[in-house]
Enzyme design. Structure first.
Site, PDB file in Angstrom:
ATOM      1  N   HIS A 202       0.803  -1.230   0.000  1.00 44.09           N
ATOM      2  CA  HIS A 202       0.000   0.000   0.000  1.00 44.09           C
ATOM      3  C   HIS A 202       0.829   1.271   0.000  1.00 44.09           C
ATOM      4  O   HIS A 202       0.277   2.369   0.000  1.00 44.09           O
ATOM      5  CB  HIS A 202      -0.969   0.021   1.201  1.00 44.09           C
ATOM      6  CG  HIS A 202      -0.284   0.193   2.525  1.00 44.09           C
ATOM      7  ND1 HIS A 202       0.191  -0.861   3.262  1.00 44.09           N
ATOM      8  CD2 HIS A 202       0.027   1.297   3.239  1.00 44.09           C
ATOM      9  CE1 HIS A 202       0.747  -0.422   4.384  1.00 44.09           C
ATOM     10  NE2 HIS A 202       0.668   0.894   4.384  1.00 44.09           N
TER      11      HIS A 202
HETATM   12  C1  UD1 Z   1      -2.118   5.448   5.877  1.00 39.50           C
HETATM   13  C2  UD1 Z   1      -0.837   5.972   6.504  1.00 39.50           C
HETATM   14  C3  UD1 Z   1       0.264   4.932   6.349  1.00 39.50           C
HETATM   15  C4  UD1 Z   1      -0.163   3.592   6.898  1.00 39.50           C
HETATM   16  C5  UD1 Z   1      -1.498   3.179   6.293  1.00 39.50           C
HETATM   17  C6  UD1 Z   1      -1.967   1.941   6.996  1.00 39.50           C
HETATM   18  C7  UD1 Z   1      -0.424   8.393   6.432  1.00 39.50           C
HETATM   19  C8  UD1 Z   1       0.327   9.460   5.748  1.00 39.50           C
HETATM   20  N1  UD1 Z   1      -0.375   7.177   5.837  1.00 39.50           N
HETATM   21  O1  UD1 Z   1      -1.875   5.269   4.489  1.00 39.50           O
HETATM   22  O2  UD1 Z   1       1.415   5.367   7.066  1.00 39.50           O
HETATM   23  O3  UD1 Z   1       0.830   2.647   6.590  1.00 39.50           O
HETATM   24  O4  UD1 Z   1      -2.466   4.218   6.480  1.00 39.50           O
HETATM   25  O5  UD1 Z   1      -2.927   1.245   6.294  1.00 39.50           O
HETATM   26  O6  UD1 Z   1      -1.035   8.622   7.435  1.00 39.50           O
HETATM   27  N2  UD1 Z   1      -9.213   4.722   1.792  1.00 39.50           N
HETATM   28  C9  UD1 Z   1     -10.450   4.129   1.724  1.00 39.50           C
HETATM   29  N3  UD1 Z   1     -11.012   3.670   2.882  1.00 39.50           N
HETATM   30  C10 UD1 Z   1     -10.406   3.775   4.092  1.00 39.50           C
HETATM   31  C11 UD1 Z   1      -9.159   4.394   4.150  1.00 39.50           C
HETATM   32  C12 UD1 Z   1      -8.569   4.866   3.004  1.00 39.50           C
HETATM   33  O7  UD1 Z   1     -11.027   4.009   0.662  1.00 39.50           O
HETATM   34  O8  UD1 Z   1     -10.974   3.334   5.104  1.00 39.50           O
HETATM   35  C13 UD1 Z   1      -8.591   5.195   0.548  1.00 39.50           C
HETATM   36  C14 UD1 Z   1      -8.944   6.648   0.215  1.00 39.50           C
HETATM   37  O9  UD1 Z   1      -9.057   6.775  -1.148  1.00 39.50           O
HETATM   38  C15 UD1 Z   1      -7.709   7.407   0.645  1.00 39.50           C
HETATM   39  C16 UD1 Z   1      -6.609   6.393   0.403  1.00 39.50           C
HETATM   40  O10 UD1 Z   1      -7.188   5.130   0.663  1.00 39.50           O
HETATM   41  O11 UD1 Z   1      -7.516   8.582  -0.093  1.00 39.50           O
HETATM   42  C17 UD1 Z   1      -5.398   6.607   1.271  1.00 39.50           C
HETATM   43  O12 UD1 Z   1      -5.793   6.675   2.654  1.00 39.50           O
HETATM   44  P1  UD1 Z   1      -4.857   7.469   3.698  1.00 39.50           P
HETATM   45  O13 UD1 Z   1      -5.323   7.243   5.068  1.00 39.50           O
HETATM   46  O14 UD1 Z   1      -4.661   8.872   3.249  1.00 39.50           O
HETATM   47  O15 UD1 Z   1      -3.449   6.793   3.488  1.00 39.50           O
HETATM   48  P2  UD1 Z   1      -3.077   5.268   3.467  1.00 39.50           P
HETATM   49  O16 UD1 Z   1      -2.492   4.930   2.157  1.00 39.50           O
HETATM   50  O17 UD1 Z   1      -4.212   4.440   3.969  1.00 39.50           O
HETATM   51  N1  UDP Z   2      -3.633  -6.168   8.967  1.00 39.61           N
HETATM   52  C1  UDP Z   2      -4.926  -6.643   9.135  1.00 39.61           C
HETATM   53  N2  UDP Z   2      -5.648  -7.015   8.030  1.00 39.61           N
HETATM   54  C2  UDP Z   2      -5.134  -6.938   6.765  1.00 39.61           C
HETATM   55  C3  UDP Z   2      -3.810  -6.453   6.616  1.00 39.61           C
HETATM   56  C4  UDP Z   2      -3.095  -6.065   7.731  1.00 39.61           C
HETATM   57  O1  UDP Z   2      -5.419  -6.737  10.260  1.00 39.61           O
HETATM   58  O2  UDP Z   2      -5.837  -7.294   5.811  1.00 39.61           O
HETATM   59  C5  UDP Z   2      -2.885  -5.744  10.165  1.00 39.61           C
HETATM   60  C6  UDP Z   2      -1.510  -6.350  10.339  1.00 39.61           C
HETATM   61  O3  UDP Z   2      -1.559  -7.603  10.980  1.00 39.61           O
HETATM   62  C7  UDP Z   2      -0.799  -5.299  11.181  1.00 39.61           C
HETATM   63  C8  UDP Z   2      -1.410  -4.008  10.686  1.00 39.61           C
HETATM   64  O4  UDP Z   2      -2.614  -4.352  10.017  1.00 39.61           O
HETATM   65  O5  UDP Z   2      -1.153  -5.479  12.549  1.00 39.61           O
HETATM   66  C9  UDP Z   2      -0.491  -3.305   9.732  1.00 39.61           C
HETATM   67  O6  UDP Z   2      -1.144  -2.216   9.180  1.00 39.61           O
HETATM   68  P1  UDP Z   2      -0.764  -1.586   7.776  1.00 39.61           P
HETATM   69  O7  UDP Z   2       0.046  -2.534   6.979  1.00 39.61           O
HETATM   70  O8  UDP Z   2      -2.020  -1.074   7.180  1.00 39.61           O
HETATM   71  O9  UDP Z   2       0.080  -0.301   8.201  1.00 39.61           O
HETATM   72  P2  UDP Z   2       1.627  -0.034   8.478  1.00 39.61           P
HETATM   73  O10 UDP Z   2       2.054  -0.960   9.546  1.00 39.61           O
HETATM   74  O11 UDP Z   2       2.359  -0.225   7.196  1.00 39.61           O
HETATM   75  O12 UDP Z   2       1.670   1.388   8.874  1.00 39.61           O
END
Ligand code: UD1
Ligand code: UDP
Length: 369
Positions: A202
Site C-alpha cells: 500500500h
Molecule cells: C495510511 C498511513 C500509512 C499507513 C497506512 C496503513 C499516512 C500518511 N499514511 O496510508 O502510514 O501505513 O495508512 O494502512 O497517514 N481509503 C479508503 N477507505 C479507508 C481508508 C482509506 O477508501 O478506510 C482510501 C482513500 O481513497 C484514501 C486512500 O485510501 O484517499 C489513502 O488513505 P490514507 O489514510 O490517506 O493513506 P493510506 O495509504 O491508507
Molecule cells: N492487517 C490486518 N488485516 C489486513 C492487513 C493487515 O489486520 O488485511 C494488520 C496487520 O496484521 C498489522 C497491521 O494491520 O497489525 C499493519 O497495518 P498496515 O500494513 O495497514 O500499516 P503499516 O504498519 O504499514 O503502517
C-alpha cells in the site's frame, strides 16, 4: 489522572488496544478519539468488533484528503475535543497523519504528549511517515521506543535522554494476546492447506505510479505460477488497480478485501512467505519467524532485518522472484525475536506514565486489581 488516546488508521488500533488495557488495570480515566482517517468497515470497524479496544468516545470523521487537507482537518476537529476533555496526557501511536496532527495540536495547547513507537527512522524523507515521525518525536514529552536503534536516533536528534524510555513493542503485545484466537481460525476455502505467499502492498511509492504497479502485478502473476498468492488489497491499492483497468494476466492470485486482525494473523502464521511494504507486518513476521520479503529500499525497523526474518528487496523484481524461490526451497530466513518484544511493553508504558504523573503532581494512581 485522565489520559486521551488518539487513533485514526488501521495500524493504530492494534497498538492502542493493549496500552488502553494496561491503563484500565490501574483504574485510570481514559478517553479514546478516532480521527476517522480510516473509515471503511474492514479498515476500522472490524478492529473494534474483534479487539478489546473500546468504542471511541469521539469520532472526528475526517476521511480521505491530500496530506495538507487531511492533517489540517484532523487538527481543526481535534482541538475543541482536547480542550473540552482537558487530559493530563495525550497518547499518540505510530507515524500516520493522525499521529502528527494530534501531537501538533497538543504542543500548541501545552498538553503533554506521549509517543508510542518513537524513534523509528527510515532516513527517507520521501515517505510521509518519516516526516510524521520527526515532527511527532520533537513535540513529545514521553517517547516510548520499541528497540535500541530508536533510542539512538532520538539522542542524535537532540531529544533529552530523560524523555526516552525503551519499553519494547506494543504491537507484539497484541499479537501474543491474540495468537490463541488466531490458532483457532479455520478457513473453508482451503487456503491454509497448501503453501501460499501472503502479500500486502500500500505504500504510495509502490502503488501510486502506474508503471511500478504494473511491474508488481506482472511479478506477482509470475510468482503465482509456483505458489498461490493471497493478497488482501488495501483500499489505496484497490483504487490504483482499478485505475489500471483491473488486475490482468494469468496466474493464481487471490485478491480479497482486507481482513480482520485475528484472521490476518492466522494468514501470516500459515504463510510460507510474506511479501509486503507494511511497517507492522515486518515486525509481526519477525515475531512469528515467517520469512518476510519487504518491497522497499529501506526500513525504519532495522531490527527486523538484523535480528528478525525480514529481507529488504528494494524495487528489484527479479530479486523478489529469486528470493521467493529460495524460501520455497526451504532456505527462508527465520531470525530471532528482539529483546523486549515479550508481550509486556504496554504494562511498562502504563507504569512509567503513572510514576511520572506521581512525580509531577504528588498524586498516586491506585491499581484497581
Ligand atoms: C495510511 C498511513 C500509512 C499507513 C497506512 C496503513 C499516512 C500518511 N499514511 O496510508 O502510514 O501505513 O495508512 O494502512 O497517514 N481509503 C479508503 N477507505 C479507508 C481508508 C482509506 O477508501 O478506510 C482510501 C482513500 O481513497 C484514501 C486512500 O485510501 O484517499 C489513502 O488513505 P490514507 O489514510 O490517506 O493513506 P493510506 O495509504 O491508507
Ligand atoms: N492487517 C490486518 N488485516 C489486513 C492487513 C493487515 O489486520 O488485511 C494488520 C496487520 O496484521 C498489522 C497491521 O494491520 O497489525 C499493519 O497495518 P498496515 O500494513 O495497514 O500499516 P503499516 O504498519 O504499514 O503502517
Amino acid at each position: 489522572m485522565h489520559i486521551l488516546h488518539v487513533v485514526g488508521a488501521r495500524p493504530n488500533f492494534m497498538k492502542a488496544a493493549p496500552v488502553i488495557a494496561a491503563f484500565r488495570e490501574h483504574g485510570v480515566r481514559q478517553t479514546l478519539v478516532h480521527t476517522g482517517q480510516h473509515y471503511d468497515a474492514f479498515m476500522s470497524d472490524i478492529f473494534f468488533q474483534q479487539r478489546d479496544i473500546p468504542e471511541p468516545d469521539f469520532n472526528l470523521a475526517v476521511g480521505a484528503g491530500s496530506h495538507a487537507a487531511q492533517t489540517a482537518e484532523i487538527m481543526t476537529r481535534f482541538e475543541p475535543v482536547v480542550i473540552q476533555c482537558c487530559p493530563d496526557l495525550v497518547v499518540v501511536y505510530g507515524d500516520v497523519n493522525s499521529t502528527a496532527a494530534a501531537a501538533f495540536v497538543c504542543a500548541k495547547l501545552l498538553i503533554p504528549v506521549a509517543h508510542v513507537e518513537a524513534g523509528l527512522r527510515s532516513g527517507d524523507r520521501t515517505m510521509p511517515e518519516e516526516v510524521n515521525r520527526l515532527v511527532t518525536d520533537q513535540l513529545s514529552d514521553l517517547l516510548f521506543t520499541p528497540s535500541e536503534d530508536g533510542d539512538r536516533n532520538l539522542l542524535r536528534e537532540g531529544v533529552a535522554s530523560g524523555k526516552i524510555h525503551r519499553v519494547g513493542n506494543v504491537m507484539i503485545d497484541t499479537l501474543i494476546k491474540l495468537l490463541p484466537a488466531a490458532r483457532r481460525v479455520r478457513r473453508d476455502d482451503g487456503v491454509f492447506l497448501a503453501p501460499y505467499a501472503l502479500v500486502t502492498l500500500h505504500r504510495p511509492s509502490n502503488v501510486d505510479d502506474p508503471d511500478t504497479l504494473r511491474t508488481l502485478v506482472h511479478t506477482l502473476n509470475a510468482i503465482s505460477r509456483d505458489v498461490t498468492v493471497v493478497f488482501p488489497v488495501h483500499p489505496r491499492t484497490r483504487k490504483r488497480i482499478e485505475d489500471l483497468g483491473g488486475w490482468t494476466g494469468a496466474g493464481n492470485v487471490r485478491l480479497v478485501d482486507p481482513v480482520g486482525y485475528v484472521e490476518f494473523l492466522a494468514l501470516q502464521m500459515h504463510a510460507t512467505v510474506v511479501v509486503t511494504d507494511s511497517g507492522g507486518i515486518q515486525e509481526e513476521t519477525t515475531y512469528l519467524g515467517v520469512p518476510c520479503l519487504t518491497v522497499r529500499e529501506n526500513t525504519e525497523r532495522p531490527v527486523t532485518v538484523t535480528i528478525g526474518s525480514n529481507l529488504l528487496i528494494g524495487r528489484d523484481m527479479e530479486r523478489l522472484v529469486v528470493e521467493v524461490g529460495h524460501v520455497l526451497a526451504g532456505r527462508g530466513k527465520k531470525g530471532e525475536i528482539p529483546v523486549l518484544w515479550d508481550g509486556s511493553a504496554s504494562r511498562r508504558i502504563a507504569g512509567i506514565v503513572i510514576a511520572t504523573h506521581a512525580e509531577r503532581t504528588g498524586q498516586v494512581v491506585a491499581a484497581v486489581r
